[in-house]
Motif scaffolding. Structure first.
Motif, PDB file in Angstrom:
ATOM      1  N   PHE A  32       3.581  -3.390 -11.843  1.00 36.85           N
ATOM      2  CA  PHE A  32       4.966  -3.715 -11.493  1.00 36.85           C
ATOM      3  C   PHE A  32       5.087  -3.971 -10.001  1.00 36.85           C
ATOM      4  CE2 PHE A  32       9.084  -2.761  -9.825  1.00 36.85           C
ATOM      5  CZ  PHE A  32       9.938  -3.419 -10.689  1.00 36.85           C
ATOM      6  N   SER A  33       4.593  -3.036  -9.187  1.00 32.10           N
ATOM      7  CA  SER A  33       4.869  -3.170  -7.757  1.00 32.10           C
ATOM      8  C   SER A  33       4.113  -4.340  -7.152  1.00 32.10           C
ATOM      9  CB  SER A  33       4.611  -1.866  -6.991  1.00 32.10           C
ATOM     10  OG  SER A  33       3.502  -1.220  -7.442  1.00 32.10           O
ATOM     11  N   THR A  34       2.907  -4.607  -7.642  1.00 34.37           N
ATOM     12  CA  THR A  34       2.174  -5.758  -7.100  1.00 34.37           C
ATOM     13  C   THR A  34       2.946  -7.046  -7.407  1.00 34.37           C
ATOM     14  OG1 THR A  34       0.117  -4.571  -7.428  1.00 34.37           O
ATOM     15  CG2 THR A  34      -0.046  -6.958  -7.110  1.00 34.37           C
ATOM     16  N   SER A  35       3.422  -7.160  -8.641  1.00 34.22           N
ATOM     17  CA  SER A  35       4.162  -8.364  -9.025  1.00 34.22           C
ATOM     18  C   SER A  35       5.469  -8.478  -8.226  1.00 34.22           C
ATOM     19  CB  SER A  35       4.429  -8.289 -10.535  1.00 34.22           C
ATOM     20  OG  SER A  35       5.209  -9.348 -10.973  1.00 34.22           O
ATOM     21  N   ALA A  36       6.226  -7.382  -8.143  1.00 33.58           N
ATOM     22  CA  ALA A  36       7.517  -7.415  -7.435  1.00 33.58           C
ATOM     23  C   ALA A  36       7.328  -7.706  -5.951  1.00 33.58           C
ATOM     24  CB  ALA A  36       8.251  -6.093  -7.630  1.00 33.58           C
ATOM     25  N   SER A  37       6.153  -7.331  -5.411  1.00 29.97           N
ATOM     26  CA  SER A  37       5.941  -7.482  -3.966  1.00 29.97           C
ATOM     27  C   SER A  37       5.895  -8.955  -3.545  1.00 29.97           C
ATOM     28  CB  SER A  37       4.654  -6.770  -3.536  1.00 29.97           C
ATOM     29  OG  SER A  37       3.518  -7.462  -4.023  1.00 29.97           O
ATOM     30  N   PHE A  38       5.781  -9.876  -4.491  1.00 29.33           N
ATOM     31  CA  PHE A  38       5.854 -11.297  -4.140  1.00 29.33           C
ATOM     32  C   PHE A  38       7.295 -11.721  -3.838  1.00 29.33           C
ATOM     33  CE2 PHE A  38       1.735 -11.144  -6.103  1.00 29.33           C
ATOM     34  CZ  PHE A  38       0.999 -12.119  -5.428  1.00 29.33           C
ATOM     35  N   ALA A  46       4.525   7.746  -7.519  1.00 25.27           N
ATOM     36  CA  ALA A  46       3.547   8.018  -8.581  1.00 25.27           C
ATOM     37  C   ALA A  46       2.603   9.103  -8.079  1.00 25.27           C
ATOM     38  CB  ALA A  46       2.773   6.749  -8.934  1.00 25.27           C
ATOM     39  N   VAL A  47       1.630   9.425  -8.907  1.00 24.47           N
ATOM     40  CA  VAL A  47       0.649  10.417  -8.484  1.00 24.47           C
ATOM     41  C   VAL A  47      -0.750   9.923  -8.866  1.00 24.47           C
ATOM     42  CG1 VAL A  47       0.867  11.755 -10.641  1.00 24.47           C
ATOM     43  CG2 VAL A  47       0.010  12.874  -8.577  1.00 24.47           C
ATOM     44  N   VAL A  48      -1.709  10.191  -7.996  1.00 28.09           N
ATOM     45  CA  VAL A  48      -3.109   9.931  -8.327  1.00 28.09           C
ATOM     46  C   VAL A  48      -3.910  11.199  -8.043  1.00 28.09           C
ATOM     47  CG1 VAL A  48      -3.051   7.442  -7.910  1.00 28.09           C
ATOM     48  CG2 VAL A  48      -3.549   8.980  -5.999  1.00 28.09           C
ATOM     49  N   GLY A  49      -5.134  11.239  -8.567  1.00 29.02           N
ATOM     50  CA  GLY A  49      -6.008  12.382  -8.328  1.00 29.02           C
ATOM     51  C   GLY A  49      -6.907  12.150  -7.137  1.00 29.02           C
ATOM     52  N   ASP A  50      -7.777  13.144  -6.872  1.00 24.53           N
ATOM     53  CA  ASP A  50      -8.649  12.987  -5.699  1.00 24.53           C
ATOM     54  C   ASP A  50      -9.816  12.035  -5.976  1.00 24.53           C
ATOM     55  OD1 ASP A  50      -9.916  14.745  -7.363  1.00 24.53           O
ATOM     56  OD2 ASP A  50      -9.562  16.489  -6.072  1.00 24.53           O
ATOM     57  N   PRO A  53      -9.886   5.842  -5.365  1.00 20.06           N
ATOM     58  CA  PRO A  53     -10.529   5.336  -4.144  1.00 20.06           C
ATOM     59  C   PRO A  53      -9.566   4.713  -3.140  1.00 20.06           C
ATOM     60  CG  PRO A  53     -11.089   3.946  -6.025  1.00 20.06           C
ATOM     61  CD  PRO A  53     -10.198   5.039  -6.552  1.00 20.06           C
ATOM     62  N   GLN A  54      -9.923   4.856  -1.891  1.00 18.24           N
ATOM     63  CA  GLN A  54      -9.122   4.312  -0.792  1.00 18.24           C
ATOM     64  C   GLN A  54      -8.940   2.804  -0.919  1.00 18.24           C
ATOM     65  OE1 GLN A  54      -7.529   6.197   1.336  1.00 18.24           O
ATOM     66  NE2 GLN A  54      -6.637   4.420   2.386  1.00 18.24           N
ATOM     67  N   GLU A  55      -9.962   2.166  -1.481  1.00 17.82           N
ATOM     68  CA  GLU A  55      -9.927   0.707  -1.655  1.00 17.82           C
ATOM     69  C   GLU A  55      -8.657   0.265  -2.418  1.00 17.82           C
ATOM     70  OE1 GLU A  55     -13.117  -0.007  -4.388  1.00 17.82           O
ATOM     71  OE2 GLU A  55     -12.328  -2.002  -4.904  1.00 17.82           O
ATOM     72  N   HIS A  56      -8.279   1.036  -3.457  1.00 20.06           N
ATOM     73  CA  HIS A  56      -7.087   0.667  -4.239  1.00 20.06           C
ATOM     74  C   HIS A  56      -5.806   0.934  -3.442  1.00 20.06           C
ATOM     75  CE1 HIS A  56      -9.696  -0.174  -7.447  1.00 20.06           C
ATOM     76  NE2 HIS A  56      -9.708   0.988  -8.065  1.00 20.06           N
ATOM     77  N   VAL A  57      -5.822   2.032  -2.681  1.00 21.44           N
ATOM     78  CA  VAL A  57      -4.663   2.344  -1.826  1.00 21.44           C
ATOM     79  C   VAL A  57      -4.496   1.218  -0.807  1.00 21.44           C
ATOM     80  CG1 VAL A  57      -3.692   3.995  -0.173  1.00 21.44           C
ATOM     81  CG2 VAL A  57      -5.038   4.828  -2.118  1.00 21.44           C
ATOM     82  N   ASN A  64       2.187  -4.755   1.137  1.00 23.71           N
ATOM     83  CA  ASN A  64       3.381  -4.205   1.790  1.00 23.71           C
ATOM     84  C   ASN A  64       4.146  -3.236   0.922  1.00 23.71           C
ATOM     85  OD1 ASN A  64       3.524  -4.965   4.373  1.00 23.71           O
ATOM     86  ND2 ASN A  64       4.389  -7.004   3.905  1.00 23.71           N
ATOM     87  N   ILE A  65       3.461  -2.623  -0.030  1.00 21.56           N
ATOM     88  CA  ILE A  65       4.121  -1.636  -0.901  1.00 21.56           C
ATOM     89  C   ILE A  65       4.174  -0.320  -0.129  1.00 21.56           C
ATOM     90  CG2 ILE A  65       3.928  -0.376  -3.090  1.00 21.56           C
ATOM     91  CD1 ILE A  65       2.403  -2.971  -4.110  1.00 21.56           C
ATOM     92  N   ASP A  66       5.369   0.269  -0.072  1.00 18.72           N
ATOM     93  CA  ASP A  66       5.544   1.520   0.671  1.00 18.72           C
ATOM     94  C   ASP A  66       4.996   2.661  -0.182  1.00 18.72           C
ATOM     95  OD1 ASP A  66       6.562   3.881   1.794  1.00 18.72           O
ATOM     96  OD2 ASP A  66       8.221   2.778   2.713  1.00 18.72           O
ATOM     97  N   LEU A  67       3.984   3.358   0.349  1.00 16.00           N
ATOM     98  CA  LEU A  67       3.265   4.352  -0.455  1.00 16.00           C
ATOM     99  C   LEU A  67       3.600   5.790  -0.059  1.00 16.00           C
ATOM    100  CD1 LEU A  67      -0.173   2.489  -0.481  1.00 16.00           C
ATOM    101  CD2 LEU A  67       1.531   2.568  -2.305  1.00 16.00           C
ATOM    102  N   ARG A  68       4.725   5.961   0.659  1.00 19.95           N
ATOM    103  CA  ARG A  68       5.061   7.345   1.051  1.00 19.95           C
ATOM    104  C   ARG A  68       5.332   8.217  -0.169  1.00 19.95           C
ATOM    105  NH1 ARG A  68       9.616   6.224   5.383  1.00 19.95           N
ATOM    106  NH2 ARG A  68       9.778   4.380   4.049  1.00 19.95           N
TER     107      ARG A  68
END
Ligand code: AMP
Length: 303
Positions: A32-38, A46-50, A53-57, A64-68
């Motif tokens: 959703f967010s990747t598509s909307a970011s256009f 959302a939540v992710v585990g440890d 990977p940083q690559e996806h972040v 330009n998705i705000d990840l706070r």
């Protein structure tokens, strides 16, 4: 205007007749967010585990998705495993591992609470409700769900729907939720649950929109190569909401245009696995395909 989305960020393992990929980036909120970011600024919760990977972040940040609002906690990221046969319209879920989502309590950062556009992506309806309670006066609330939640938490879902303006689900889910085989009857039943506008996704057959006043039908873009339909629904929703938030126009005409932008985005997404096609998409291609839709569906009225 910006959009706040809450949903899953996931590792998917997907098998289609054309290939198989394990542990690839997926999740309803990711697509959703990747598509909307256009179209507009996106704030992701959302939540992710440890193990994420940083690559996806970095990729999400590059859009330009705000990840706070993206929490990272000890444990494993949500995982979904699915398979598609030659009928690419319906995914067969093989495994769902909630992992870090099992105990997740969404906390909406204070800066996001005044959001006008809220998208409750496919996630536990109890979590969708917790988000609604933290966002007091959104202008437009849209929501998605799936068979997994319709069968496991129907009452929670119905409570959420009382506060939803636009509900976006696929046709199998519309039948399951309403108990009606006929889609027009299914739509009437779902609208009576409190939803103002219902959008039913029908895979390669396009979408149907029902509101109190009208019905709108849009085809899917006819593609020669469909590789992986995973995320098509969320990508549709991202283009749809992104366009609505960008223009601020929720009139009937505005919603119809947004539906076409959503369909355009979904048509790109299915051309490759995971978010690979969206990663190499540019806005001119989006406009080009929008024009293609216009031509494809144009016909004259009666004299
Ligand atoms: P769709 O747009 O319907 O194809 O959504 C596919 C995405 O939904 C996949 O990337 C999955 O990670 C995610 N997903 C699958 N099952 C669930 C679930 N029960 N809750 C939240 N997200 C899910």
């Amino acid at each position: 205007m910006s959009i706040l989305v809450v949903g899953s960020v996931a590792f998917d393992s997907v098998e289609t007749p054309f290939g198989k990929e394990d542990n690839i980036l997926g999740g309803s909120a990711t697509y959703f967010s990747t598509s909307a970011s256009f179209f507009t600024d996106v704030n992701l919760v959302a939540v992710v585990g440890d193990d994420f990977p940083q690559e996806h972040v970095d990729f999400l940040a590059s859009r330009n998705i705000d990840l706070r609002g993206l929490a990272r906690i000890n444990g494993n990221t949500f995982r979904w495993k699915g398979r598609y046969g030659y009928d690419l319209n319906e995914a067969q879920t093989l495994e769902t591992h909630l992992n870090v989502f099992a105990d997740f309590k969404p906390r909406i950062p204070e800066e996001y609470a005044a959001t006008d556009y809220l998208f409750l992506a496919n996630i536990d309806p109890d979590l969708q409700m917790e988000v609604l309670n933290q966002v007091p006066t959104p202008k437009v609330v849209a929501c998605d769900t799936m068979n997994f939640w319709i069968s496991s938490k129907p009452e929670s879902l119905k409570r959420v729907l009382e506060s939803v303006d636009i509900f976006i689900i696929n046709e199998g889910e519309a039948r399951q939720l309403s108990g009606e085989a006929n889609l027009v009857k299914a739509a009437r039943s779902i609208l009576s649950m409190g939803v103002k506008t219902l959008i039913i996704k029908r895979g390669e057959y396009g979408v149907l929109m029902f509101s109190g006043f009208s019905i709108f039908a849009a085809p899917a873009y006819p593609l020669e190569e469909v590789f992986d339909p995973t995320g098509a629904g969320d990508t549709f929703a991202g283009g749809f909401m992104g366009y609505l938030a960008n223009t601020g126009d929720s009139s009937e005409e505005g919603i119809r245009k947004a539906i076409i932008f959503g369909s355009v985005m979904a048509s790109f997404n299915v051309e490759d696995f995971s978010l690979n096609r969206l990663k190499r998409l540019d806005y001119r291609e989006i406009e080009g395909r929008y024009r293609g839709f216009k031509e494809m569906t144009h016909f004259l009225g009666l004299p």
